[in-house]
Every structure is written in C-alpha cells, then in structure tokens.
Design a protein around this motif. Structure first.
Motif, PDB file in Angstrom:
ATOM      1  N   PHE A 109      26.153  13.111 -12.511  1.00 47.40           N
ATOM      2  CA  PHE A 109      25.935  11.839 -11.816  1.00 47.40           C
ATOM      3  C   PHE A 109      24.831  12.028 -10.794  1.00 47.40           C
ATOM      4  CE2 PHE A 109      30.203  11.877 -13.377  1.00 47.40           C
ATOM      5  CZ  PHE A 109      30.427  10.583 -13.826  1.00 47.40           C
ATOM      6  N   GLU A 110      23.939  11.045 -10.693  1.00 44.10           N
ATOM      7  CA  GLU A 110      22.872  11.060  -9.697  1.00 44.10           C
ATOM      8  C   GLU A 110      23.024   9.858  -8.784  1.00 44.10           C
ATOM      9  OE1 GLU A 110      18.968  13.249 -11.430  1.00 44.10           O
ATOM     10  OE2 GLU A 110      19.240  11.172 -12.008  1.00 44.10           O
ATOM     11  N   ALA A 111      22.482  10.010  -7.577  1.00 40.77           N
ATOM     12  CA  ALA A 111      22.585   8.933  -6.594  1.00 40.77           C
ATOM     13  C   ALA A 111      21.737   7.726  -6.955  1.00 40.77           C
ATOM     14  CB  ALA A 111      22.196   9.457  -5.211  1.00 40.77           C
ATOM     15  N   HIS A 112      20.745   7.904  -7.783  1.00 37.75           N
ATOM     16  CA  HIS A 112      19.909   6.779  -8.200  1.00 37.75           C
ATOM     17  C   HIS A 112      19.404   7.051  -9.608  1.00 37.75           C
ATOM     18  CE1 HIS A 112      16.328   9.242  -7.718  1.00 37.75           C
ATOM     19  NE2 HIS A 112      16.897   9.706  -6.628  1.00 37.75           N
ATOM     20  N   SER A 113      18.871   6.018 -10.243  1.00 38.30           N
ATOM     21  CA  SER A 113      18.396   6.180 -11.624  1.00 38.30           C
ATOM     22  C   SER A 113      16.899   5.937 -11.738  1.00 38.30           C
ATOM     23  CB  SER A 113      19.165   5.238 -12.546  1.00 38.30           C
ATOM     24  OG  SER A 113      18.912   3.910 -12.167  1.00 38.30           O
ATOM     25  N   GLY A 114      16.164   6.134 -10.688  1.00 37.95           N
ATOM     26  CA  GLY A 114      14.724   5.911 -10.732  1.00 37.95           C
ATOM     27  C   GLY A 114      14.332   4.828  -9.749  1.00 37.95           C
ATOM     28  N   LYS A 115      13.151   4.274  -9.944  1.00 39.73           N
ATOM     29  CA  LYS A 115      12.668   3.218  -9.052  1.00 39.73           C
ATOM     30  C   LYS A 115      13.506   1.951  -9.226  1.00 39.73           C
ATOM     31  CE  LYS A 115       7.975   4.913  -9.226  1.00 39.73           C
ATOM     32  NZ  LYS A 115       6.611   4.642  -9.670  1.00 39.73           N
ATOM     33  N   PRO A 116      13.757   1.228  -8.127  1.00 36.48           N
ATOM     34  CA  PRO A 116      14.536  -0.010  -8.249  1.00 36.48           C
ATOM     35  C   PRO A 116      13.870  -0.991  -9.204  1.00 36.48           C
ATOM     36  CG  PRO A 116      14.244   0.602  -5.947  1.00 36.48           C
ATOM     37  CD  PRO A 116      13.384   1.532  -6.757  1.00 36.48           C
ATOM     38  N   ASP A 126      26.408   3.466  -4.350  1.00 38.40           N
ATOM     39  CA  ASP A 126      26.646   3.445  -2.902  1.00 38.40           C
ATOM     40  C   ASP A 126      27.279   4.730  -2.389  1.00 38.40           C
ATOM     41  OD1 ASP A 126      25.585   0.851  -2.746  1.00 38.40           O
ATOM     42  OD2 ASP A 126      27.548  -0.057  -3.146  1.00 38.40           O
ATOM     43  N   GLY A 127      26.912   5.860  -2.973  1.00 38.59           N
ATOM     44  CA  GLY A 127      27.406   7.150  -2.498  1.00 38.59           C
ATOM     45  C   GLY A 127      28.844   7.461  -2.868  1.00 38.59           C
ATOM     46  N   VAL A 128      29.442   6.623  -3.736  1.00 35.09           N
ATOM     47  CA  VAL A 128      30.851   6.800  -4.110  1.00 35.09           C
ATOM     48  C   VAL A 128      30.957   6.983  -5.619  1.00 35.09           C
ATOM     49  CG1 VAL A 128      33.128   5.701  -4.127  1.00 35.09           C
ATOM     50  CG2 VAL A 128      31.638   5.421  -2.153  1.00 35.09           C
ATOM     51  N   ALA A 164      21.329  15.042  -4.540  1.00 37.52           N
ATOM     52  CA  ALA A 164      22.429  14.194  -4.083  1.00 37.52           C
ATOM     53  C   ALA A 164      23.375  13.827  -5.213  1.00 37.52           C
ATOM     54  CB  ALA A 164      21.867  12.933  -3.436  1.00 37.52           C
ATOM     55  N   GLY A 165      23.390  14.644  -6.260  1.00 36.25           N
ATOM     56  CA  GLY A 165      24.222  14.321  -7.404  1.00 36.25           C
ATOM     57  C   GLY A 165      25.454  15.196  -7.493  1.00 36.25           C
ATOM     58  N   LEU A 166      26.263  14.905  -8.503  1.00 39.50           N
ATOM     59  CA  LEU A 166      27.490  15.657  -8.755  1.00 39.50           C
ATOM     60  C   LEU A 166      27.614  15.957 -10.236  1.00 39.50           C
ATOM     61  CD1 LEU A 166      30.232  13.742  -6.731  1.00 39.50           C
ATOM     62  CD2 LEU A 166      29.220  15.937  -6.178  1.00 39.50           C
ATOM     63  N   ARG A 167      28.230  17.079 -10.516  1.00 38.38           N
ATOM     64  CA  ARG A 167      28.628  17.400 -11.876  1.00 38.38           C
ATOM     65  C   ARG A 167      30.147  17.451 -11.866  1.00 38.38           C
ATOM     66  NH1 ARG A 167      27.640  22.959 -15.108  1.00 38.38           N
ATOM     67  NH2 ARG A 167      28.583  22.296 -17.064  1.00 38.38           N
ATOM     68  N   VAL A 168      30.775  16.744 -12.789  1.00 39.49           N
ATOM     69  CA  VAL A 168      32.229  16.665 -12.900  1.00 39.49           C
ATOM     70  C   VAL A 168      32.638  17.427 -14.151  1.00 39.49           C
ATOM     71  CG1 VAL A 168      34.213  15.129 -13.127  1.00 39.49           C
ATOM     72  CG2 VAL A 168      32.261  14.424 -11.739  1.00 39.49           C
ATOM     73  N   VAL A 169      33.432  18.495 -13.961  1.00 39.34           N
ATOM     74  CA  VAL A 169      33.839  19.350 -15.071  1.00 39.34           C
ATOM     75  C   VAL A 169      35.339  19.585 -14.979  1.00 39.34           C
ATOM     76  CG1 VAL A 169      33.534  21.616 -16.158  1.00 39.34           C
ATOM     77  CG2 VAL A 169      31.614  20.540 -14.978  1.00 39.34           C
ATOM     78  N   GLY A 170      36.028  19.520 -16.124  1.00 43.75           N
ATOM     79  CA  GLY A 170      37.443  19.849 -16.143  1.00 43.75           C
ATOM     80  C   GLY A 170      38.211  19.084 -17.193  1.00 43.75           C
ATOM     81  N   PRO A 171      39.453  19.485 -17.405  1.00 38.93           N
ATOM     82  CA  PRO A 171      40.266  18.850 -18.436  1.00 38.93           C
ATOM     83  C   PRO A 171      40.996  17.599 -17.940  1.00 38.93           C
ATOM     84  CG  PRO A 171      41.455  20.687 -17.515  1.00 38.93           C
ATOM     85  CD  PRO A 171      40.113  20.676 -16.844  1.00 38.93           C
ATOM     86  N   VAL A 172      41.213  16.689 -18.870  1.00 38.72           N
ATOM     87  CA  VAL A 172      42.097  15.542 -18.669  1.00 38.72           C
ATOM     88  C   VAL A 172      43.182  15.687 -19.723  1.00 38.72           C
ATOM     89  CG1 VAL A 172      42.330  13.028 -18.767  1.00 38.72           C
ATOM     90  CG2 VAL A 172      40.239  14.050 -17.842  1.00 38.72           C
ATOM     91  N   THR A 173      44.440  15.701 -19.294  1.00 36.59           N
ATOM     92  CA  THR A 173      45.554  15.819 -20.225  1.00 36.59           C
ATOM     93  C   THR A 173      46.475  14.614 -20.083  1.00 36.59           C
ATOM     94  OG1 THR A 173      46.803  17.132 -18.623  1.00 36.59           O
ATOM     95  CG2 THR A 173      45.519  18.347 -20.259  1.00 36.59           C
ATOM     96  N   PRO A 227      21.559  11.627 -20.184  1.00 36.92           N
ATOM     97  CA  PRO A 227      21.045  11.494 -18.823  1.00 36.92           C
ATOM     98  C   PRO A 227      22.204  11.286 -17.850  1.00 36.92           C
ATOM     99  CG  PRO A 227      20.633   9.492 -20.078  1.00 36.92           C
ATOM    100  CD  PRO A 227      21.191  10.507 -21.039  1.00 36.92           C
ATOM    101  N   PRO A 228      22.005  11.639 -16.590  1.00 39.64           N
ATOM    102  CA  PRO A 228      23.094  11.469 -15.622  1.00 39.64           C
ATOM    103  C   PRO A 228      23.481  10.006 -15.437  1.00 39.64           C
ATOM    104  CG  PRO A 228      21.339  12.856 -14.731  1.00 39.64           C
ATOM    105  CD  PRO A 228      20.830  12.270 -16.009  1.00 39.64           C
ATOM    106  N   ASP A 229      24.763   9.791 -15.168  1.00 36.16           N
ATOM    107  CA  ASP A 229      25.233   8.464 -14.790  1.00 36.16           C
ATOM    108  C   ASP A 229      24.866   8.232 -13.332  1.00 36.16           C
ATOM    109  OD1 ASP A 229      26.546   7.619 -17.221  1.00 36.16           O
ATOM    110  OD2 ASP A 229      28.063   9.131 -16.815  1.00 36.16           O
TER     111      ASP A 229
END
Length: 188
Positions: free
Chosen positions: A95-102, A129-131, A60-69, A123-125
C-alpha cells in the motif's frame, strides 16, 4: 458491494509503522462475523482471524503479510445441504500513501491505454488519508477466494441437463454417431 463499503472494518494508522515491523491480530467479533457472512452469502463464518505483519514500504507505505484463517459454512449448489470448509489465505499486499499526481491515472501509455505486464507484481493499493483498513483487506481476500458455486466434498451432479421429454432425449443420436455413420458409409 461498493469499493468503500465493506461489512467489517479494522483501521490502523499507517504512520504508526515507521522503522520496524508491527504484528497486528484481527479477529472480528460476533457482529462482524455475522455481517461478513451476510455480505458473502455464507451460512456462517467462524474463527476468522488474521495475523498480519505490517512492514514499512518505501517512504510512507506499508506491506501487509500474513495468514487469514477461517471456517466457513456454505450451501452446496448440487445437494442444497450446508457444509463447512476451512480457509487459509496467505496475504502479501503493498500500500502507498498516494497513487501519483492528483487527477492522473497511473500506468497509461501514450495511447491512453493501461498496459498490463503479467510478469510484474501488482501495483500498490492506496492508503486513504493515512489510514489502512485491514478489515477491508480481509474482506477483499475472502471475496476473491470463495467459490461462487460451492460443492460439498464428494457430491457430484449426476444426470446432466434434463430435457422436457427424457425419452426423446435418450433416442436422439449423438452428433458424433452421425459423423461416424457418414464416415463408415463413404469407406464401404
């Protein structure tokens, strides 16, 4: 700046990136550029644009790749003149949806300390809340890349530290000259 308070926000739903990559172009409007410039003590920020590719990461995670100019205007700490510079930042974050046990902090050893392996990837950020806020990603990357003491190209600080009485400062012998005199005195 508080962690959850960024001058610019551009939110995407993590669930919208399922099985294929998605390209997102983020370009703040004039109000966003002004807010970013004020937050980071810039004279101006122009042409800020991020071309991110969002890739699925684990379940349920995302990887964000690309340039910022961007083109930024800052004030030189030496001459106090404004100057412009171009930035190109290469972003590659996960980025992950959670960081382990609450309630549990990740990566603690049995002594309760955080172990840092300098050879491993960060480690992933966390996706909250899914956003995922791509505006916050841009602001974080920009904040990390800015020189806290910007200098206009070609400008150098001349004169060193000024004493209250410059004539006395010029007559004061160097500590190395005093050592050399002691050395010369022992050899003769």
């Amino acid at each position: 700046m508080a962690k959850d308070k960024f001058p610019y926000s551009f939110k995407v739903t993590a669930a919208s990136v399922v099985n294929k990559d998605q390209t997102v172009v983020v370009a703040p409007d004039e109000a966003g550029l002004k807010a970013i410039a004020e937050a980071f003590d810039l004279e101006a920020a122009r042409g800020l644009k991020a071309e991110f590719t969002l890739k699925p990461y684990r379940k349920a995670g995302l990887r964000v790749v690309g340039p910022v100019t961007a083109t930024i205007a800052q004030v030189c700490v030496v001459s106090l003149e404004p100057f412009e510079s171009s930035l190109k930042l290469d972003v590659d974050r996960t980025f992950e949806a959670h960081s382990g046990k609450p309630g549990k902090i990740r990566d603690l050893n049995e002594d309760g300390e955080i172990e840092v392996d300098l050879e491993s990837l960060d480690p992933p950020d966390v996706i909250v809340d899914g956003v995922l806020d791509l505006g916050a990603v841009i602001c974080e990357e920009l904040a990390l890349s800015l020189d806290p003491f910007p200098r206009k190209p070609g400008v150098a600080f001349e004169g060193g530290v000024a004493d209250a009485d410059d004539e006395v400062a010029e007559k004061k012998p160097s500590p190395f000259a005093a050592l050399q005199a002691l050395k010369d005195g022992k050899e003769t």
